[in-house]
Design a protein around this motif. Structure first.
Motif, PDB file in Angstrom:
ATOM      1  N   ALA A   1       5.138  14.594   5.190  1.00  0.00           N
ATOM      2  CA  ALA A   1       4.932  14.265   6.597  1.00  0.00           C
ATOM      3  C   ALA A   1       4.146  12.955   6.716  1.00  0.00           C
ATOM      4  O   ALA A   1       4.468  12.090   7.546  1.00  0.00           O
ATOM      5  CB  ALA A   1       4.185  15.405   7.296  1.00  0.00           C
ATOM      6  N   ALA A   2       3.131  12.814   5.868  1.00  0.00           N
ATOM      7  CA  ALA A   2       2.355  11.564   5.861  1.00  0.00           C
ATOM      8  C   ALA A   2       3.243  10.396   5.447  1.00  0.00           C
ATOM      9  O   ALA A   2       3.133   9.289   5.991  1.00  0.00           O
ATOM     10  CB  ALA A   2       1.164  11.689   4.904  1.00  0.00           C
ATOM     11  N   SER A   3       4.150  10.622   4.501  1.00  0.00           N
ATOM     12  CA  SER A   3       5.072   9.578   4.068  1.00  0.00           C
ATOM     13  C   SER A   3       5.979   9.146   5.206  1.00  0.00           C
ATOM     14  O   SER A   3       6.267   7.951   5.375  1.00  0.00           O
ATOM     15  CB  SER A   3       5.928  10.076   2.890  1.00  0.00           C
ATOM     16  OG  SER A   3       5.111  10.401   1.782  1.00  0.00           O
ATOM     17  N   LEU A   4       6.439  10.109   6.011  1.00  0.00           N
ATOM     18  CA  LEU A   4       7.302   9.787   7.146  1.00  0.00           C
ATOM     19  C   LEU A   4       6.554   8.937   8.165  1.00  0.00           C
ATOM     20  O   LEU A   4       7.099   7.962   8.705  1.00  0.00           O
ATOM     21  CB  LEU A   4       7.804  11.076   7.798  1.00  0.00           C
ATOM     22  CG  LEU A   4       8.740  10.893   9.005  1.00  0.00           C
ATOM     23  CD1 LEU A   4       9.999  10.133   8.592  1.00  0.00           C
ATOM     24  CD2 LEU A   4       9.107  12.256   9.595  1.00  0.00           C
ATOM     25  N   VAL A   5       5.299   9.289   8.427  1.00  0.00           N
ATOM     26  CA  VAL A   5       4.482   8.495   9.347  1.00  0.00           C
ATOM     27  C   VAL A   5       4.308   7.078   8.800  1.00  0.00           C
ATOM     28  O   VAL A   5       4.353   6.092   9.541  1.00  0.00           O
ATOM     29  CB  VAL A   5       3.104   9.155   9.572  1.00  0.00           C
ATOM     30  CG1 VAL A   5       2.185   8.239  10.392  1.00  0.00           C
ATOM     31  CG2 VAL A   5       3.270  10.490  10.280  1.00  0.00           C
TER      32      VAL A   5
ATOM     33  N   SER B   1       0.823  -1.214   0.000  1.00  0.00           N
ATOM     34  CA  SER B   1       0.000   0.000   0.000  1.00  0.00           C
ATOM     35  C   SER B   1       0.855   1.262   0.000  1.00  0.00           C
ATOM     36  O   SER B   1       0.345   2.355  -0.278  1.00  0.00           O
ATOM     37  CB  SER B   1      -0.936   0.017   1.211  1.00  0.00           C
ATOM     38  OG  SER B   1      -0.219   0.222   2.421  1.00  0.00           O
ATOM     39  N   THR B   2       2.152   1.146   0.300  1.00  0.00           N
ATOM     40  CA  THR B   2       3.022   2.316   0.217  1.00  0.00           C
ATOM     41  C   THR B   2       3.105   2.859  -1.206  1.00  0.00           C
ATOM     42  O   THR B   2       3.541   3.993  -1.411  1.00  0.00           O
ATOM     43  CB  THR B   2       4.442   1.990   0.721  1.00  0.00           C
ATOM     44  OG1 THR B   2       4.986   0.903  -0.043  1.00  0.00           O
ATOM     45  CG2 THR B   2       4.426   1.601   2.193  1.00  0.00           C
ATOM     46  N   THR B   3       2.656   2.074  -2.181  1.00  0.00           N
ATOM     47  CA  THR B   3       2.606   2.549  -3.566  1.00  0.00           C
ATOM     48  C   THR B   3       1.762   3.813  -3.676  1.00  0.00           C
ATOM     49  O   THR B   3       2.047   4.697  -4.489  1.00  0.00           O
ATOM     50  CB  THR B   3       2.011   1.465  -4.486  1.00  0.00           C
ATOM     51  OG1 THR B   3       2.761   0.267  -4.339  1.00  0.00           O
ATOM     52  CG2 THR B   3       2.052   1.898  -5.937  1.00  0.00           C
ATOM     53  N   ILE B   4       0.706   3.905  -2.857  1.00  0.00           N
ATOM     54  CA  ILE B   4      -0.200   5.048  -2.927  1.00  0.00           C
ATOM     55  C   ILE B   4       0.549   6.330  -2.579  1.00  0.00           C
ATOM     56  O   ILE B   4       0.224   7.407  -3.083  1.00  0.00           O
ATOM     57  CB  ILE B   4      -1.404   4.832  -1.990  1.00  0.00           C
ATOM     58  CG1 ILE B   4      -2.197   3.598  -2.433  1.00  0.00           C
ATOM     59  CG2 ILE B   4      -2.320   6.049  -1.984  1.00  0.00           C
ATOM     60  CD1 ILE B   4      -3.338   3.230  -1.511  1.00  0.00           C
ATOM     61  N   LEU B   5       1.556   6.240  -1.714  1.00  0.00           N
ATOM     62  CA  LEU B   5       2.383   7.395  -1.387  1.00  0.00           C
ATOM     63  C   LEU B   5       3.540   7.561  -2.365  1.00  0.00           C
ATOM     64  O   LEU B   5       3.907   8.681  -2.723  1.00  0.00           O
ATOM     65  CB  LEU B   5       2.933   7.254   0.040  1.00  0.00           C
ATOM     66  CG  LEU B   5       1.901   7.255   1.167  1.00  0.00           C
ATOM     67  CD1 LEU B   5       2.578   6.974   2.497  1.00  0.00           C
ATOM     68  CD2 LEU B   5       1.168   8.590   1.226  1.00  0.00           C
ATOM     69  N   LEU B   6       4.109   6.444  -2.797  1.00  0.00           N
ATOM     70  CA  LEU B   6       5.269   6.514  -3.679  1.00  0.00           C
ATOM     71  C   LEU B   6       4.901   7.029  -5.075  1.00  0.00           C
ATOM     72  O   LEU B   6       5.674   7.762  -5.697  1.00  0.00           O
ATOM     73  CB  LEU B   6       5.914   5.130  -3.806  1.00  0.00           C
ATOM     74  CG  LEU B   6       6.618   4.598  -2.553  1.00  0.00           C
ATOM     75  CD1 LEU B   6       6.974   3.122  -2.727  1.00  0.00           C
ATOM     76  CD2 LEU B   6       7.869   5.416  -2.266  1.00  0.00           C
ATOM     77  N   THR B   7       3.707   6.646  -5.569  1.00  0.00           N
ATOM     78  CA  THR B   7       3.331   7.018  -6.934  1.00  0.00           C
ATOM     79  C   THR B   7       3.269   8.532  -7.150  1.00  0.00           C
ATOM     80  O   THR B   7       3.892   9.045  -8.077  1.00  0.00           O
ATOM     81  CB  THR B   7       1.992   6.369  -7.327  1.00  0.00           C
ATOM     82  OG1 THR B   7       2.120   4.952  -7.231  1.00  0.00           O
ATOM     83  CG2 THR B   7       1.599   6.753  -8.747  1.00  0.00           C
ATOM     84  N   PRO B   8       2.527   9.292  -6.320  1.00  0.00           N
ATOM     85  CA  PRO B   8       2.520  10.740  -6.554  1.00  0.00           C
ATOM     86  C   PRO B   8       3.887  11.381  -6.333  1.00  0.00           C
ATOM     87  O   PRO B   8       4.197  12.396  -6.961  1.00  0.00           O
ATOM     88  CB  PRO B   8       1.491  11.266  -5.544  1.00  0.00           C
ATOM     89  CG  PRO B   8       1.333  10.180  -4.540  1.00  0.00           C
ATOM     90  CD  PRO B   8       1.585   8.905  -5.271  1.00  0.00           C
ATOM     91  N   ALA B   9       4.712  10.794  -5.458  1.00  0.00           N
ATOM     92  CA  ALA B   9       6.065  11.324  -5.263  1.00  0.00           C
ATOM     93  C   ALA B   9       6.892  11.139  -6.534  1.00  0.00           C
ATOM     94  O   ALA B   9       7.587  12.062  -6.982  1.00  0.00           O
ATOM     95  CB  ALA B   9       6.732  10.633  -4.079  1.00  0.00           C
TER      96      ALA B   9
END
Length: 313
Positions: free
Chosen positions: A122-126, A98-106
């Motif tokens: 900040a959300a990515s760090l959490v 599910s980290t893909t959801i954060l990695l993709t827009p980055a």
């Protein structure tokens, strides 16, 4: 009434995808990674081939060209993910991917040179803190090779999703034909890498194993593809993203109830942090992309968040 029907269908896709980690783990523990992937791809290719024929979908030069490129990158994702599932729990795999959801827009922001707001990072760090707690499994330990492979799959998937978004916005493609070509490419890759093991698996497979392969091919590929394509045209990208973003939660549910997975206190806290950060990051990215044309994707691609139409096999 229509909104409820669309919501229910998208939630059903998330449930099916969430269950796929446990189904894949049960199969690869018996038949091996490459044979399962090859048969899964082949089943999806046959079913989507019928869809292409019945709907007269276009499979032209561009679909073949990009289907080959994206099919190879997609095969790399599933190889990493499935080998990873074999070395960790279904619960961990479902949450880590599910980290893909954060990695993709980055990744997309890096490519487009349009950076997301600080709140997103900040959300990515959490989320990273959640991953560290999660892979501890109730205590502190070094991540397993399986955990690292699933995280690698998430990173490659982020690049793959970004590529799909850019390609489908710039090239006129029939997504049915494109996805069909990708399935064929994946089946051929698996067959080339493990022809003997695949044939042996075909001969030794039990009815239950064939049922599992059919579930992965038809349920997690064909049903999900058709259902998502129908639903995202009838709702907003943000609403679809949030519903499909519940996939990790269902992976946890199936892992805990059916596979006997255990999170422990630290793992449970990590799961909550990871899911919460993922949803928060998704909301931030959705609001940001609505204001920045460079990151505004076709709803049919962006609505799935980490799971675009042709990404999940």
């Amino acid at each position: 009434m229509r909104d409820r029907r669309v919501d229910a269908l998208l939630l059903g896709v998330a449930v099916v995808w969430g269950s796929s980690y446990l189904a894949a783990k049960l199969l690869v523990d018996v038949a091996g990674v490459l044979p399962v992937l090859t048969l899964r791809y082949a089943g999806a290719a046959l079913a989507l081939g019928l869809v292409v024929l019945l709907t007269r979908a276009r499979v032209g030069r561009e679909e073949l060209r990009w289907g080959l490129v994206l099919g190879l990158s997609q095969a790399a994702i599933l190889l990493l993910e499935t080998f990873g599932i074999a070395g960790t729990s279904a619960t961990n795999a479902g949450l880590l991917i599910s980290t893909t959801i954060l990695l993709t827009p980055a990744v997309e922001g890096f490519v487009a040179r349009s950076w997301l707001p600080p709140a997103f990072f900040a959300a990515s760090l959490v989320a990273v803190v959640g991953v560290v707690l999660l892979v501890g499994g109730g205590g502190w330990r070094v991540p397993t090779g399986g955990d690292l492979l699933v995280l690698a799959a998430a990173l490659v998937r982020a690049a793959h999703v970004t590529a799909i978004g850019r390609v489908t916005r710039r090239v006129s493609l029939d997504l049915r034909g494109l996805t069909f070509v990708q399935m064929v490419v994946g089946a051929l890759v698996g067959l080339v890498l493990a022809p003997g093991a695949t044939l042996a698996a075909v001969g030794a497979a039990t009815p239950a194993q064939w049922g599992g392969i059919a579930y992965l091919a038809l349920g997690c590929s064909v049903f999900a593809f058709v259902a998502q394509s129908w639903a995202v045209r009838r709702t907003s990208a943000a609403r679809a993203s949030l519903l499909l973003g519940t996939e990790p939660l269902w992976a946890v549910v199936f892992g805990l109830l059916l596979a006997g997975d255990a999170l422990g206190v630290a793992g449970a806290v990590g799961a909550v942090l990871l899911l919460g950060a993922t949803l928060a990051g998704q909301r931030i990215e959705t609001r940001f992309s609505a204001r920045v044309p460079a990151l505004r994707a076709d709803p049919a691609v962006s609505a799935g968040g980490a799971r675009p139409t042709s990404d999940r096999v």
